[in-house]
Design a protein around this motif. Structure first.
Motif, PDB file in Angstrom:
ATOM      1  N   HIS A 135       0.801  -1.235   0.000  1.00  0.00           N
ATOM      2  CA  HIS A 135       0.000   0.000   0.000  1.00  0.00           C
ATOM      3  C   HIS A 135       0.828   1.277   0.000  1.00  0.00           C
ATOM      4  CE1 HIS A 135      -3.346  -2.562   0.568  1.00  0.00           C
ATOM      5  NE2 HIS A 135      -2.992  -2.934   1.778  1.00  0.00           N
ATOM      6  N   PHE A 136       2.153   1.143   0.001  1.00  0.00           N
ATOM      7  CA  PHE A 136       2.959   2.351   0.143  1.00  0.00           C
ATOM      8  C   PHE A 136       3.513   2.815  -1.206  1.00  0.00           C
ATOM      9  CE2 PHE A 136       2.991   0.001   4.125  1.00  0.00           C
ATOM     10  CZ  PHE A 136       2.325   0.929   4.907  1.00  0.00           C
ATOM     11  N   ASP A 137       4.389   3.791  -1.160  1.00  0.00           N
ATOM     12  CA  ASP A 137       4.893   4.397  -2.383  1.00  0.00           C
ATOM     13  C   ASP A 137       5.966   3.521  -3.035  1.00  0.00           C
ATOM     14  OD1 ASP A 137       5.830   5.988  -4.373  1.00  0.00           O
ATOM     15  OD2 ASP A 137       5.970   7.815  -3.162  1.00  0.00           O
ATOM     16  N   ALA A 138       5.537   2.637  -3.910  1.00  0.00           N
ATOM     17  CA  ALA A 138       6.466   1.702  -4.554  1.00  0.00           C
ATOM     18  C   ALA A 138       7.412   2.438  -5.493  1.00  0.00           C
ATOM     19  CB  ALA A 138       5.687   0.630  -5.320  1.00  0.00           C
ATOM     20  N   LYS A 139       6.926   3.519  -6.116  1.00  0.00           N
ATOM     21  CA  LYS A 139       7.769   4.249  -7.067  1.00  0.00           C
ATOM     22  C   LYS A 139       8.967   4.879  -6.361  1.00  0.00           C
ATOM     23  CE  LYS A 139       4.175   5.046 -10.451  1.00  0.00           C
ATOM     24  NZ  LYS A 139       3.005   5.845 -10.723  1.00  0.00           N
ATOM     25  N   ALA A 140       8.725   5.397  -5.168  1.00  0.00           N
ATOM     26  CA  ALA A 140       9.828   6.009  -4.410  1.00  0.00           C
ATOM     27  C   ALA A 140      10.844   4.934  -4.010  1.00  0.00           C
ATOM     28  CB  ALA A 140       9.282   6.713  -3.169  1.00  0.00           C
ATOM     29  N   ALA A 141      10.352   3.755  -3.629  1.00  0.00           N
ATOM     30  CA  ALA A 141      11.259   2.662  -3.268  1.00  0.00           C
ATOM     31  C   ALA A 141      12.072   2.247  -4.494  1.00  0.00           C
ATOM     32  CB  ALA A 141      10.468   1.472  -2.722  1.00  0.00           C
ATOM     33  N   PHE A 142      11.411   2.217  -5.651  1.00  0.00           N
ATOM     34  CA  PHE A 142      12.075   1.859  -6.905  1.00  0.00           C
ATOM     35  C   PHE A 142      13.252   2.797  -7.169  1.00  0.00           C
ATOM     36  CE2 PHE A 142      12.758   2.382 -11.446  1.00  0.00           C
ATOM     37  CZ  PHE A 142      12.660   1.095 -11.968  1.00  0.00           C
ATOM     38  N   SER A 143      13.009   4.095  -7.034  1.00  0.00           N
ATOM     39  CA  SER A 143      14.093   5.023  -7.369  1.00  0.00           C
ATOM     40  C   SER A 143      15.231   4.949  -6.351  1.00  0.00           C
ATOM     41  CB  SER A 143      13.579   6.455  -7.544  1.00  0.00           C
ATOM     42  OG  SER A 143      12.898   6.858  -6.405  1.00  0.00           O
ATOM     43  N   ARG A 144      14.918   4.584  -5.101  1.00  0.00           N
ATOM     44  CA  ARG A 144      15.998   4.393  -4.120  1.00  0.00           C
ATOM     45  C   ARG A 144      16.865   3.195  -4.513  1.00  0.00           C
ATOM     46  NH1 ARG A 144      18.167   7.778  -1.363  1.00  0.00           N
ATOM     47  NH2 ARG A 144      18.732   6.347   0.286  1.00  0.00           N
ATOM     48  N   ILE A 145      16.220   2.109  -4.950  1.00  0.00           N
ATOM     49  CA  ILE A 145      16.974   0.903  -5.297  1.00  0.00           C
ATOM     50  C   ILE A 145      17.752   1.122  -6.600  1.00  0.00           C
ATOM     51  CG2 ILE A 145      16.756  -1.552  -5.906  1.00  0.00           C
ATOM     52  CD1 ILE A 145      14.236  -1.596  -4.113  1.00  0.00           C
ATOM     53  N   ASP A 146      17.205   1.960  -7.471  1.00  0.00           N
ATOM     54  CA  ASP A 146      17.836   2.205  -8.775  1.00  0.00           C
ATOM     55  C   ASP A 146      18.818   3.377  -8.716  1.00  0.00           C
ATOM     56  OD1 ASP A 146      18.197   1.810 -11.585  1.00  0.00           O
ATOM     57  OD2 ASP A 146      16.821   3.453 -12.004  1.00  0.00           O
ATOM     58  N   ARG A 147      19.079   3.909  -7.505  1.00  0.00           N
ATOM     59  CA  ARG A 147      19.849   5.157  -7.463  1.00  0.00           C
ATOM     60  C   ARG A 147      21.310   4.989  -7.871  1.00  0.00           C
ATOM     61  NH1 ARG A 147      19.933   3.390  -2.328  1.00  0.00           N
ATOM     62  NH2 ARG A 147      21.756   3.804  -1.023  1.00  0.00           N
ATOM     63  N   HIS A 148      21.874   3.773  -7.762  1.00  0.00           N
ATOM     64  CA  HIS A 148      23.266   3.584  -8.191  1.00  0.00           C
ATOM     65  C   HIS A 148      23.338   3.367  -9.694  1.00  0.00           C
ATOM     66  CE1 HIS A 148      24.310   3.502  -4.054  1.00  0.00           C
ATOM     67  NE2 HIS A 148      23.716   2.355  -3.803  1.00  0.00           N
ATOM     68  N   ALA A 149      22.558   2.404 -10.167  1.00  0.00           N
ATOM     69  CA  ALA A 149      22.609   2.056 -11.593  1.00  0.00           C
ATOM     70  C   ALA A 149      21.917   3.108 -12.458  1.00  0.00           C
ATOM     71  CB  ALA A 149      21.968   0.693 -11.809  1.00  0.00           C
ATOM     72  N   LYS A 150      20.863   3.726 -11.909  1.00  0.00           N
ATOM     73  CA  LYS A 150      20.068   4.709 -12.660  1.00  0.00           C
ATOM     74  C   LYS A 150      19.692   4.182 -14.045  1.00  0.00           C
ATOM     75  CE  LYS A 150      21.568   8.991 -10.472  1.00  0.00           C
ATOM     76  NZ  LYS A 150      22.446   8.440  -9.442  1.00  0.00           N
ATOM     77  N   SER A 151      19.301   2.917 -14.126  1.00  0.00           N
ATOM     78  CA  SER A 151      19.014   2.324 -15.433  1.00  0.00           C
ATOM     79  C   SER A 151      17.534   2.411 -15.780  1.00  0.00           C
ATOM     80  CB  SER A 151      19.418   0.852 -15.413  1.00  0.00           C
ATOM     81  OG  SER A 151      18.589   0.146 -14.504  1.00  0.00           O
ATOM     82  N   GLY A 152      16.715   2.845 -14.803  1.00  0.00           N
ATOM     83  CA  GLY A 152      15.276   2.888 -15.060  1.00  0.00           C
ATOM     84  C   GLY A 152      14.641   1.517 -14.977  1.00  0.00           C
ATOM     85  N   GLN A 153      15.414   0.545 -14.559  1.00  0.00           N
ATOM     86  CA  GLN A 153      14.887  -0.814 -14.400  1.00  0.00           C
ATOM     87  C   GLN A 153      15.487  -1.432 -13.149  1.00  0.00           C
ATOM     88  OE1 GLN A 153      15.522  -3.087 -18.096  1.00  0.00           O
ATOM     89  NE2 GLN A 153      13.380  -2.610 -18.465  1.00  0.00           N
ATOM     90  N   VAL A 154      14.707  -2.291 -12.511  1.00  0.00           N
ATOM     91  CA  VAL A 154      15.187  -2.969 -11.313  1.00  0.00           C
ATOM     92  C   VAL A 154      14.904  -4.454 -11.470  1.00  0.00           C
ATOM     93  CG1 VAL A 154      14.603  -3.336  -8.878  1.00  0.00           C
ATOM     94  CG2 VAL A 154      15.054  -1.036  -9.699  1.00  0.00           C
ATOM     95  N   GLY A 155      15.932  -5.274 -11.248  1.00  0.00           N
ATOM     96  CA  GLY A 155      15.770  -6.724 -11.367  1.00  0.00           C
ATOM     97  C   GLY A 155      16.149  -7.424 -10.076  1.00  0.00           C
TER      98      GLY A 155
END
Length: 265
Positions: A135-155
């Motif tokens: 129920h929370f802000d998944a998009k914000a979590a996504f950008s935190r996890i992607d902050r090193h690679a900055k690839s726009g994708q998370v695997g």
């Protein structure tokens, strides 16, 4: 049917964009921005109402009472109006560990949620987590996890790197406690017993801080130490969580560090 379609005007930019979006063509990135322009305001309003909601819910999942400063269930302080509410990636970690167990493998959780280890974009990420009841802000979590690679994708491998970061922070934060327990107790069970608990019991933050003080353990920030042990942010520490304080050291190969060492040499 084709004759009916001929006289229609050429598709507008937005329609053309949507067509490209459907086909997953190269226009995808550009399109996403042009389509979302009109929705920006709406999204912002929605986000504001979502934040109000998030602030009302403690990281342990309990709802704050209207005028409460602290959570009734776990004792966590409620973020003040100007403070950032609980960081989005912490919310995600808490959710995964409550759902899949405190020792879960983030990569495996990713695979279970997304059906493969392949990277997904933020839209799919958000949708799949919502479908699983996040129920929370998944998009914000996504950008935190992607902050090193900055690839726009998370695997799945990004989730594993993320887990290594989270656990390294926890291991580092618990080093002092681990040394203390190792030098004073023969086993985690013995230590837990000394804290006044049996293996089926849970230890609250207040109990933990009082018991550790009694045993002579000093820390500048005992609340923080407790939070590092309470891996699913439930406000209580189970024997499994307590035990993993002692076993985390050296459990995982530190392969994700090798590049730092290379630079130092």
């Amino acid at each position: 049917a084709s004759s009916n379609r001929n006289p229609s005007p050429p598709p507008s930019a937005e329609e053309a964009g949507l067509v490209a979006l459907g086909s997953g063509g190269p226009a995808m990135g550009a399109v996403a921005t042009c389509c979302s322009v009109g929705k920006g305001q709406n999204a912002a309003q929605k986000r504001d109402s979502q934040n109000v909601d998030e602030r009302a819910i403690c990281v342990c999942g309990n709802k704050f009472m209207d005028d409460a400063q602290f959570c009734r269930k776990c004792g966590q302080k409620r973020p003040a109006g100007n403070e950032e509410s609980i960081p989005p990636e912490v919310r995600l970690v808490a959710w995964m560990r409550r759902r899949n167990g405190v020792d879960c493998d983030f990569g495996a959780v990713f695979e279970e949620i997304f059906g493969s280890r392949d990277p997904v974009n933020v839209r799919l990420f958000d949708q799949a987590l919502k479908d699983k009841g996040y129920h929370f802000d998944a998009k914000a979590a996504f950008s935190r996890i992607d902050r090193h690679a900055k690839s726009g994708q998370v695997g799945a491998s990004d989730f594993e790197t993320f887990q290594a970061e989270v656990e390294d922070r926890e291991i580092e934060g618990l080093k002092h406690l681990r040394d203390f327990l190792k030098s004073n107790f023969t086993s985690p069970a013995a230590a837990f017993k000394e804290l006044g608990k049996g293996e089926g019991d849970e230890l609250t933050q207040v109990e933990f801080i009082a018991a550790m003080k009694r045993l002579g353990f000093t820390s500048e920030d005992p609340e923080q130490v407790f939070r590092f042990i309470d891996k699913d942010y439930s406000g209580e520490v189970s024997f499994a969580e307590f035990k993993s304080v002692l076993k985390t050291v050296g459990k995982r190969p530190s392969h994700h560090h090798h590049h730092h060492n290379a630079e130092e040499k």
